[in-house]
Design a protein around this motif. Structure first.
Motif, PDB file in Angstrom:
ATOM      1  N   GLN A 262       0.828  -1.207   0.000  1.00 40.40           N
ATOM      2  CA  GLN A 262       0.000   0.000   0.000  1.00 40.40           C
ATOM      3  C   GLN A 262       0.865   1.260   0.000  1.00 40.40           C
ATOM      4  O   GLN A 262       0.501   2.272  -0.607  1.00 40.40           O
ATOM      5  N   VAL A 263       2.015   1.189   0.666  1.00 42.05           N
ATOM      6  CA  VAL A 263       2.956   2.316   0.634  1.00 42.05           C
ATOM      7  C   VAL A 263       3.384   2.594  -0.801  1.00 42.05           C
ATOM      8  O   VAL A 263       3.436   3.746  -1.239  1.00 42.05           O
ATOM      9  N   GLN A 264       3.677   1.530  -1.557  1.00 41.32           N
ATOM     10  CA  GLN A 264       4.088   1.693  -2.950  1.00 41.32           C
ATOM     11  C   GLN A 264       2.985   2.346  -3.777  1.00 41.32           C
ATOM     12  O   GLN A 264       3.245   3.252  -4.581  1.00 41.32           O
ATOM     13  N   LYS A 265       1.726   1.925  -3.565  1.00 39.69           N
ATOM     14  CA  LYS A 265       0.610   2.501  -4.313  1.00 39.69           C
ATOM     15  C   LYS A 265       0.435   3.981  -3.998  1.00 39.69           C
ATOM     16  O   LYS A 265       0.214   4.807  -4.901  1.00 39.69           O
ATOM     17  N   LEU A 266       0.527   4.338  -2.711  1.00 34.40           N
ATOM     18  CA  LEU A 266       0.370   5.746  -2.328  1.00 34.40           C
ATOM     19  C   LEU A 266       1.562   6.575  -2.791  1.00 34.40           C
ATOM     20  O   LEU A 266       1.418   7.760  -3.115  1.00 34.40           O
ATOM     21  N   TYR A 267       2.728   5.954  -2.816  1.00 38.71           N
ATOM     22  CA  TYR A 267       3.921   6.615  -3.331  1.00 38.71           C
ATOM     23  C   TYR A 267       3.734   6.974  -4.809  1.00 38.71           C
ATOM     24  O   TYR A 267       4.094   8.065  -5.257  1.00 38.71           O
ATOM     25  N   GLU A 268       3.124   6.061  -5.558  1.00 36.29           N
ATOM     26  CA  GLU A 268       2.847   6.324  -6.974  1.00 36.29           C
ATOM     27  C   GLU A 268       1.804   7.430  -7.118  1.00 36.29           C
ATOM     28  O   GLU A 268       1.880   8.242  -8.049  1.00 36.29           O
ATOM     29  N   ARG A 269       0.824   7.468  -6.233  1.00 35.62           N
ATOM     30  CA  ARG A 269      -0.173   8.553  -6.249  1.00 35.62           C
ATOM     31  C   ARG A 269       0.495   9.896  -5.973  1.00 35.62           C
ATOM     32  O   ARG A 269       0.143  10.911  -6.578  1.00 35.62           O
ATOM     33  N   TYR A 270       1.439   9.888  -5.050  1.00 35.18           N
ATOM     34  CA  TYR A 270       2.167  11.122  -4.734  1.00 35.18           C
ATOM     35  C   TYR A 270       2.909  11.629  -5.973  1.00 35.18           C
ATOM     36  O   TYR A 270       2.868  12.825  -6.290  1.00 35.18           O
ATOM     37  N   ALA A 271       3.586  10.729  -6.668  1.00 33.33           N
ATOM     38  CA  ALA A 271       4.295  11.110  -7.890  1.00 33.33           C
ATOM     39  C   ALA A 271       3.325  11.633  -8.946  1.00 33.33           C
ATOM     40  O   ALA A 271       3.629  12.582  -9.675  1.00 33.33           O
ATOM     41  N   LEU A 272       2.151  11.018  -9.022  1.00 32.13           N
ATOM     42  CA  LEU A 272       1.130  11.461  -9.973  1.00 32.13           C
ATOM     43  C   LEU A 272       0.666  12.880  -9.659  1.00 32.13           C
ATOM     44  O   LEU A 272       0.496  13.718 -10.554  1.00 32.13           O
ATOM     45  N   LEU A 273       0.472  13.167  -8.376  1.00 37.91           N
ATOM     46  CA  LEU A 273       0.057  14.512  -7.969  1.00 37.91           C
ATOM     47  C   LEU A 273       1.137  15.544  -8.301  1.00 37.91           C
ATOM     48  O   LEU A 273       0.823  16.666  -8.697  1.00 37.91           O
TER      49      LEU A 273
END
Length: 334
Positions: A119-130
């Motif tokens: 889940q950390v990896q998924k949220l990390y990818e969301r952060y990069a997307l933002l």
């Protein structure tokens, strides 16, 4: 079959739209139904958020919009049960603290945020997307100011790989302002893929005075192909880090040797525990043990903040304090 929600919120928060009257007819908006509700995990705990929908009740008005709270929408992203504060904290730990995915998971779990490394990896990818989504819109005003003051911008390019085998996140920053201009996960570090990341930033049209990177060959090739006339500089931090390697190695040995001599504090703790009734001297000894334990956990950031020298200075200060205490009160060693 829908799985049971793993989050259990103790509190519920209801949000209403920030506007109270219809923009068309000025009639007061009335409640119609909840737009959405979900339990969200934040750094401050788990909370159930209900975003209430309001609409115009005037039958003669053509406005059929259902209004919702913008504040509630900002708490988390759609289809995500974690708050924006958790996503921002993951970005900070990754970029600023250079923590791995597992380390981030452990830090968040200590803060009572239930999360796995996946889940950390998924949220990390969301952060990069933002970052990518807002980079140009938020950066243009800052870059105009930099160009006005300095005549142009300086771009730094760096790649961060959370763990071996994963995609590498490449980030482009404007050096003078520290503004992130682009961020993208790349499966390959080839110069052709890096060119696709760099070129859109160059197409913004701001005058570029120089490029800075850690000396990675593919980055240098990409810059040479896109902007052969713009100066390139090897990052000063990486330069100092490379030339300081012999000093850092000696400092590491100093740190190891000092810490070896401080490993006996557990035996002292056992003696204090066996005393039964703690004396004033035992309490003082416990304070010194806590100070020594903090030294064992201390670390620096070479080459400018050498951990061995930091441990040496802190150990020396503790030793001086203990000697003064012994001279004043006598030898209380156990």
């Amino acid at each position: 079959m829908r799985t049971k929600n793993r989050l259990e919120a103790k509190d519920s928060k209801y949000y209403k739209p920030e506007i109270t009257h219809c923009p068309k007819c000025s009639e007061k908006l009335v409640y119609c139904h909840p737009v959405w509700r979900k339990t969200i995990s934040t750094l401050e705990g788990e909370v159930k958020v209900i975003n209430l929908g309001y609409r115009c009740d005037n039958e003669t008005c053509s406005n059929d919009t259902t209004y919702r709270s913008a504040q509630a929408e900002h708490i988390s992203m759609k289809h995500i049960t974690y708050g924006m504060d958790v996503i921002a904290n993951i970005g900070y730990l990754r970029f600023q603290e250079h923590k791995t995915r597992t380390e981030i998971m452990e830090i968040l779990n200590e803060k009572q945020v239930k999360i796995s490394d996946r889940q950390v990896q998924k949220l990390y990818e969301r952060y990069a997307l933002l970052l990518r989504a807002n980079a140009k819109e938020n950066a243009e005003g800052i870059l105009n100011h930099v160009v006005k003051e300095h005549g142009g911008i300086i771009l730094s390019i760096d790649g961060v790989q959370p763990e071996k085998g994963n995609e590498t996140l490449y980030v482009i920053r404007e050096v003078l302002s520290g503004t992130v201009l682009a961020a993208k996960n790349l499966k390959s570090s080839a110069s052709t893929e890096l060119m696709e990341l760099i070129k859109p930033v160059m197409d913004w049209g701001f005058p570029i005075q120089a490029f800075v990177s850690d000396g990675q060959q593919s980055i240098r090739l990409a810059i040479e192909k896109l902007a052969p006339t713009i100066p390139y500089q090897y990052c000063q931090f990486h330069y100092f880090k490379d030339i300081a390697k012999p000093l850092v190695e000696k400092d590491r040995k100093l740190k190891t040797n000092i810490k070896k001599k401080l490993r006996g504090i557990r035996a002292v703790e056992r003696k204090i525990d066996q005393m039964g009734t703690k004396t004033h001297e035992a309490e003082i000894a416990e304070d010194y043990i806590a100070a020594i334990r903090s030294v064992l956990l201390d670390d620096g950031k070479p080459p400018f903040d050498l951990p061995g020298m930091r441990v040496y200075e802190r150990s020396k200060a503790i030793k001086t304090s203990m000697e003064k205490c012994r001279d004043k009160k006598g030898d209380y060693s156990t």
